[in-house]
Design an enzyme around this catalytic site. Structure first.
Site, PDB file in Angstrom:
ATOM      1  CE  LYS A 124      -4.237  -1.711   1.550  1.00  0.00           C
ATOM      2  NZ  LYS A 124      -4.343  -2.087   2.968  1.00  0.00           N
ATOM      3  CG  HIS A 127      -1.038   7.202   4.125  1.00  0.00           C
ATOM      4  ND1 HIS A 127      -1.003   7.847   5.334  1.00  0.00           N
ATOM      5  CD2 HIS A 127      -1.584   5.986   4.351  1.00  0.00           C
ATOM      6  CE1 HIS A 127      -1.517   7.052   6.257  1.00  0.00           C
ATOM      7  NE2 HIS A 127      -1.866   5.911   5.689  1.00  0.00           N
ATOM      8  CG  HIS A 130       2.171   5.410   6.736  1.00  0.00           C
ATOM      9  ND1 HIS A 130       1.513   5.049   5.602  1.00  0.00           N
ATOM     10  CD2 HIS A 130       1.655   4.650   7.728  1.00  0.00           C
ATOM     11  CE1 HIS A 130       0.641   4.089   5.886  1.00  0.00           C
ATOM     12  NE2 HIS A 130       0.707   3.837   7.174  1.00  0.00           N
TER      13      HIS A 130
HETATM   14  N1  ARG Z   1       0.275  -0.166   9.890  1.00  0.00           N
HETATM   15  C1  ARG Z   1      -0.629   0.658  10.622  1.00  0.00           C
HETATM   16  C2  ARG Z   1      -1.294   1.684   9.694  1.00  0.00           C
HETATM   17  O1  ARG Z   1      -0.775   1.992   8.662  1.00  0.00           O
HETATM   18  C3  ARG Z   1       0.033   1.399  11.738  1.00  0.00           C
HETATM   19  C4  ARG Z   1       0.637   0.519  12.783  1.00  0.00           C
HETATM   20  C5  ARG Z   1       0.583   1.164  14.110  1.00  0.00           C
HETATM   21  N2  ARG Z   1       1.266   0.445  15.122  1.00  0.00           N
HETATM   22  C6  ARG Z   1       0.767  -0.544  15.858  1.00  0.00           C
HETATM   23  N3  ARG Z   1       1.526  -1.106  16.769  1.00  0.00           N
HETATM   24  N4  ARG Z   1      -0.473  -0.953  15.699  1.00  0.00           N
HETATM   25  O2  ARG Z   1      -2.335   2.208  10.043  1.00  0.00           O
END
Ligand code: ARG
Length: 564
Positions: A124, A127, A130
């Site tokens: 993905k 963005h 992030h």
């Molecule tokens: N991959 C997730 C996203 O893009 C964020 C991860 C956040 N960290 C966690 N420990 N859940 O929304």
């Protein structure tokens, strides 16, 4: 230096009152002959059962006088006269001696901190959210490490879950290998979107996706190889962004890392007696916390995002023995983290009190064009590259003769983007506005970097040997003293940023330092100062200002440029 703080601390050594209360009483006297600060003793009369005049007289003799030229008592008031020369000398000598280490400390020695940030999802786009996480997390890492904490950076990649089964199915049906290698994320996103469109019409596709995920979980060779391919291609793209930003991680243990560790945790939850059945799903009820249940296993037996986070937290505690574990994740996941932390608490993991969700707001664009690229995702490389290109245009206009223009444009353009993220309280939403963000005026990254470069250009012109035997008492103007006071307060700003887990406190600090530096620069001649002693002292002040601005920007993950 915060004189109010110093005065309050010294008074506190002699009377039993709260520091903030004392601080609140300190006044700025109306006339210079009454000193720089005044402390009225009326409020102490009750506690000490003495007349205010007497208290003032007694305190005067007891207070430590360092950094004060004199302390006088005038009736019920204590008047403080700041010893600017001593303060100036101490501050500037300290900055110049410590250099890159100015602002650092060993406060956190022996303490472990985990900072999880960035955490994009495989296949993905990376963005703007992030990038928010990446900017805040990287800055927190640098800020916290600067005080001697042993800090570990974790990228909790989104690389596991049923969506990978769907992606495998989509790959087998529609993937174009050429496009995949040219622009992997774009192609993976395309087939993933197509999968959802097609699955609307033909629900058996979902079934197929689940089947592939099951195979992946069971370690079937072909599925694992495909998943690995998606992951490698995605990471290759993410690394480009991390390289641009100069960001590194100590661990890329993402969700998949926990795939073989979750069963044990689910068992543990079960043994604690808090796992209940809810329409076939396994959940932990969180009514006592006023939260919705935390789902640990779906009705089809599959683990989910939350199962991996529970497992990750336990793993991190065991592996890193953290004193604090920070999750830099958008505010839209606040409720989710409360559920995770509450579940861990119910499991008897009291250390969960040292886990914090450091949330941040949303990102919007003033310029519509950028926000409406296909599927409403902004490709981050576009954003960064555009910032760099536009900076290059500005440089070509303002300073076409500059050497290393590309390199400079990169540092300024990327710095401007990071600065925009870190400028305000992280919970506030951000609006990206190109003109504002890249402007050399106002509270921007380029403005601060420009202030630094300006200082460096003065230093290049400074005569050799001028910095020996400097008489710092020559720095006596209002602008000079204001700037020195700010330079003195660097470490305090850093500590406050750690306390609140708010990098913007450091950002504001560098803005203030740059502003005070420019005020000084505009009000006084430096290289052309007539008096040699004044010239020498001012050059030291420029040197110290550059050092502090550089150290401050570095804590934010922003590079300086020597010329621009
Ligand atoms: N991959 C997730 C996203 O893009 C964020 C991860 C956040 N960290 C966690 N420990 N859940 O929304």
């Amino acid at each position: 230096m915060d004189y109010k703080e110093i005065i309050a601390e010294r008074i506190k050594e002699n009377v039993d009152l709260e520091l903030d209360f004392i601080k609140g009483l300190i006044e700025i006297p109306p006339k210079p002959e009454m000193g720089d600060y005044a402390f009225p003793c009326f409020q102490l009369a009750k506690t000490l059962r003495k007349a205010p005049n007497m208290i003032a007289e007694e305190l005067k003799s007891k207070l430590d006088k360092e950094y004060f030229e004199k302390i006088e008592n005038l009736g019920p008031y204590l008047n403080f006269f700041v010893d600017k020369a001593a303060f100036t000398k101490d501050t500037l000598e300290k900055v110049l001696k410590e250099g890159e280490n100015y602002g650092k400390s060993e406060l956190g020695k022996g303490k472990n901190v985990v900072v999880e940030f960035s955490s994009p999802n495989i296949a993905k786009p990376f963005h703007v959210g992030h990038l928010f996480s990446t900017s805040v997390g990287n800055a927190l890492y640098k800020i916290i490490s600067s005080q001697g904490y042993n800090c570990t950076r974790i990228n909790h990649l989104g690389d596991w879950g049923t969506q990978f089964g769907k992606l495998i199915s989509a790959y087998k049906r529609w993937c174009d290998e050429d496009s995949l290698h040219k622009d992997p994320i774009k192609e993976l996103l395309r087939i993933y979107v197509k999968f959802h469109e097609e699955a609307e019409k033909d629900p058996s596709l979902d079934e197929e996706g689940r089947m592939y995920f099951k195979k992946l979980e069971d370690g079937c060779e072909e599925e694992v190889a495909l998943w690995k391919k998606f992951k490698d291609l995605s990471l290759r793209e993410f690394k480009k962004i991390y390289d641009l930003l100069n960001v590194e991680f100590d661990s890329y243990a993402g969700e998949s890392f926990y795939s073989d560790k979750m069963d044990a945790v689910v068992d543990e939850i079960d043994k604690t007696g808090i796992l209940v059945d809810s329409n076939g799903a396994k959940v932990v009820m969180l009514d006592d916390y006023n939260l919705p249940p935390c789902i640990v296993k779906k009705s089809d037996g599959a683990t989910i995002y939350a199962t991996r986070d529970l497992t990750a937290a336990i793993y991190r505690k065991k592996t890193y023995d953290f004193d604090k574990c920070i999750y830099v994740v958008g505010l839209d996941q606040s409720l989710y983290f409360r559920q995770i932390f509450a579940t861990l608490k119910l499991m008897g993991k009291d250390w969960v009190d040292s886990c914090v969700h450091v949330g941040f707001g949303l990102v919007r664009f003033a310029d519509k064009k950028l926000s409406t690229r296909k599927g409403d995702v902004i490709f981050l490389e576009d954003l960064l590259n555009r910032a760099i290109e536009r900076t290059l245009e500005i440089i070509n206009e303002k300073n076409p003769e500059l050497e290393n223009k590309e390199e400079v444009a990169k540092k300024i353009g990327v710095g401007a983007v990071i600065f925009t993220y870190l400028k305000n309280n992280r919970e506030r939403d951000i609006v990206f506005d190109w003109n504002e963000m890249l402007s050399f005026e106002g509270e921007t990254g380029p403005y601060v970097q420009y202030s630094y470069a300006r200082g460096k250009s003065i230093l290049r012109k400074a005569p050799a040997g001028i910095s020996e035997n400097v008489d710092y008492s020559k720095l006596s103007s209002k602008e000079e003293f204001e700037l020195i006071k700010i330079l003195h307060g660097f470490n305090k700003a850093v500590l406050s940023a750690i306390n609140k887990l708010e990098p913007f406190i450091v950002t504001r600090y560098v803005i203030d330092a740059a502003k005070a530096f420019n005020k000084f620069y505009n009000a006084h001649s430096i290289i052309n100062a007539e008096d040699e002693g004044v010239k020498a002292a001012r050059i030291q002040l420029v040197k110290a200002s550059c050092q502090v601005i550089k150290n401050g920007l570095n804590l934010l993950g922003i590079d300086v440029v020597e010329k621009m």
